[in-house]
Structure formats: C-alpha cells, structure tokens
Design an enzyme around this catalytic site. Sequence first.
Site, mmCIF file in Angstrom:
data_model
loop_
_atom_site.group_PDB
_atom_site.id
_atom_site.type_symbol
_atom_site.label_atom_id
_atom_site.label_comp_id
_atom_site.label_asym_id
_atom_site.label_seq_id
_atom_site.Cartn_x
_atom_site.Cartn_y
_atom_site.Cartn_z
ATOM 1 N N ASN A 35 -12.440 7.065 9.757
ATOM 2 C CA ASN A 35 -13.051 7.060 8.437
ATOM 3 C C ASN A 35 -14.056 5.906 8.386
ATOM 4 O OD1 ASN A 35 -11.268 4.928 8.331
ATOM 5 N ND2 ASN A 35 -10.145 5.628 6.556
ATOM 6 N N CYS A 53 -5.806 7.505 7.378
ATOM 7 C CA CYS A 53 -5.230 6.404 6.602
ATOM 8 C C CYS A 53 -4.312 5.628 7.531
ATOM 9 C CB CYS A 53 -4.455 6.934 5.396
ATOM 10 S SG CYS A 53 -3.600 5.643 4.459
ATOM 11 N N GLY A 54 -4.670 4.380 7.819
ATOM 12 C CA GLY A 54 -3.917 3.604 8.797
ATOM 13 C C GLY A 54 -2.514 3.259 8.370
ATOM 14 N N ASN A 55 -2.381 2.642 7.196
ATOM 15 C CA ASN A 55 -1.043 2.300 6.716
ATOM 16 C C ASN A 55 -0.226 3.543 6.423
ATOM 17 O OD1 ASN A 55 -1.130 -0.491 6.904
ATOM 18 N ND2 ASN A 55 -1.901 -0.771 4.829
ATOM 19 N N ASN A 100 0.883 -1.167 0.000
ATOM 20 C CA ASN A 100 0.000 0.000 0.000
ATOM 21 C C ASN A 100 0.921 1.218 0.000
ATOM 22 O OD1 ASN A 100 -2.539 1.180 2.381
ATOM 23 N ND2 ASN A 100 -2.306 1.643 0.221
ATOM 24 N N GLU A 142 -10.884 0.220 -1.036
ATOM 25 C CA GLU A 142 -10.717 1.496 -0.356
ATOM 26 C C GLU A 142 -11.478 2.601 -1.080
ATOM 27 O OE1 GLU A 142 -7.203 2.950 1.464
ATOM 28 O OE2 GLU A 142 -6.111 1.101 1.068
ATOM 29 N N ARG A 143 -12.216 3.366 -0.288
ATOM 30 C CA ARG A 143 -12.932 4.535 -0.818
ATOM 31 C C ARG A 143 -11.945 5.472 -1.512
ATOM 32 N NH1 ARG A 143 -15.110 8.891 3.529
ATOM 33 N NH2 ARG A 143 -12.920 8.633 4.071
ATOM 34 N N ASN A 169 -6.691 10.463 -1.375
ATOM 35 C CA ASN A 169 -6.688 9.233 -2.155
ATOM 36 C C ASN A 169 -6.257 9.536 -3.587
ATOM 37 O OD1 ASN A 169 -7.481 7.419 -0.145
ATOM 38 N ND2 ASN A 169 -9.655 7.832 -0.490
ATOM 39 N N THR A 209 -6.574 1.007 8.187
ATOM 40 C CA THR A 209 -7.830 1.223 8.897
ATOM 41 C C THR A 209 -8.825 0.107 8.574
ATOM 42 O OG1 THR A 209 -8.650 2.690 7.136
ATOM 43 C CG2 THR A 209 -7.584 3.725 9.047
ATOM 44 N N GLY A 210 -8.712 -0.489 7.379
ATOM 45 C CA GLY A 210 -9.562 -1.628 7.049
ATOM 46 C C GLY A 210 -9.286 -2.810 7.959
ATOM 47 N N HIS A 223 -16.257 2.557 7.514
ATOM 48 C CA HIS A 223 -16.014 1.198 7.031
ATOM 49 C C HIS A 223 -17.271 0.358 7.157
ATOM 50 C CE1 HIS A 223 -11.551 1.133 6.617
ATOM 51 N NE2 HIS A 223 -11.649 2.147 7.448
ATOM 52 N N CYS A 275 -4.694 -2.432 3.752
ATOM 53 C CA CYS A 275 -5.408 -1.257 4.230
ATOM 54 C C CYS A 275 -5.368 -1.271 5.752
ATOM 55 C CB CYS A 275 -6.855 -1.253 3.730
ATOM 56 S SG CYS A 275 -7.847 0.116 4.366
#
Length: 267
Positions: free
Chosen positions: A147, A72-74, A12, A198-199, A63, A209-210, A149, A207
């Site tokens: 964000n 964005c987690g990563n 990512n 991802e949105r 994005n 946060t995913g 999910h 991802c």
Amino acid sequence: MTDFVKMHGLGNDFMLLDARQSPIMLTGQQVRNLADRRTGVGFDQLILLETSEIATVRARFWNSDGGEVQSCGNGSRALAVHLGGEATIETAGGMLTSVATGSYAEIEFGPPRFSWDEIPIAFPVDTLHLPVSWDDLSDPAALSIGNPHIVFEVGDPASIDLESLGPRIETDPLFPEGVNVGVARVNAENHITLRVWERGAGLTRACGTGAVAAVAALQKRGRLGPLVTVSMPGGDVQVRRDDRGHLHLAGPAVMAFRGTLNLESFA
C-alpha cells in the site's frame, strides 16, 4: 448471526470476520456502521478471512471509512496470531508469510517498491527525494509496502500537526489512490520514533506497514541499519531487512474479545 473476533496490535484495533465456511458480502456503509465506536463494534480496520487456492487464507481489509485497501501490517500480524504457527496470507497487496508464537508474530512483506508507478504517483519523479512540501514538511520519500506511503524525517514527530496535514497529504492529487503519511525521527541507527496518519482511518496508535515503510525509506537513505525498533504511541515493533532485501515486521497482537452479531442490522 455471525461470529467475530476483536483484536489489537499496540492499540491499532481490528474486527475479524471468517467467511471461509459461509460467504460474507460487505458494503462500505456496512463497514462504516460496524466501525462506529458508539453504535457498532468499533475498529480501525476490518479483516475478512476467505479461502485461498494459493495460501493458508486470503485476507481482505477495509478501513473504518468503508474503503477496501490492499494491505494492513498490524492487521496481518493480528491475523497471524489468530491463525497460529506458520501461515501464508494472500492479500491484494501481495503474498505474506507469517510465524506466530502465542501473542507474538512476525510477517514477511518482501522487498519495498520505490518505482513511481507501483506506489502509485501521478507522474514520474524521484521517489527517494520527492520535490514537494506541505507547510514545514519537505523532502519526503514515497514507496509501496503493498500500500502507498510517504515518509518525512522530522526532529519531533509529536510536534507535527498530523490531524491537519494528514488529510491534506492523503488526498493530494499527487497520489491517485491516496497515501499513508508517516513522520519519523531517527534516534539511532537501530531506533526511530514514528507517528502515522493512515489512509482512510486517520491517526492510529500504531501502523504496521507505516513502520515498515519508514524503516525502508530511511534505510534506503543510509540512515538506519538492518534491524530497527520502531516506537509508536501504542508501543514498539521491530522491523528488519534480511539478506534478500525483504522486510519483516515483528511484534505483539492480542485478542480483546469475541462476539456474535446480526450483520444485516448494520447494512
């Protein structure tokens, strides 16, 4: 000319721009041009570092479609590695704390939010068992990790046609701000397999946060323990819930290369 750093966490990938010394103004079209993998730098998300009065740094995220998002987690994990050591990161999705050692970082996200209006969803509904379906995907949970999910438990994530279903669910009127879509299989109480649409970015190899959202939703349903390995196409991360109910994301991130470019030429 402007310096940038290209990083990735499990494939990512991110472009980092540092505006702490000199302000940088970005447009959606500019981000889209920079994200082009043939004529630009190429990335899933762009991260802009700015000064903060309440944290080590303020981070803004775009994005690849040019849309600015809250979190964005990563990307936060890559930023933590870039900053090194302990740091606090101000984002539109909330305050994060990070600890990085070499190319490994852990981010604390705080507690997940399951209230329909915080996600947000268009009307009041049971977010742990949404009464909606898309083709064979049904009984999802919805939540916010800074964000939005939606998470489906499935038998085989690889068999789900996310290329088709992902954009349909992302843009459904049920989600006024769009939504990230995760399909997860529970392998054991400490291990899941996950794919995420991802949105604003589409399918990515990982991802952050995913991963956190999938674990949080399945923990809430009693399917998982407090420490979980999440296996995604790009590799594994660890998600844990501490005694306060806060969620932590840990895993590797590395610098791919540094470069210099003329931002105006991508306007």
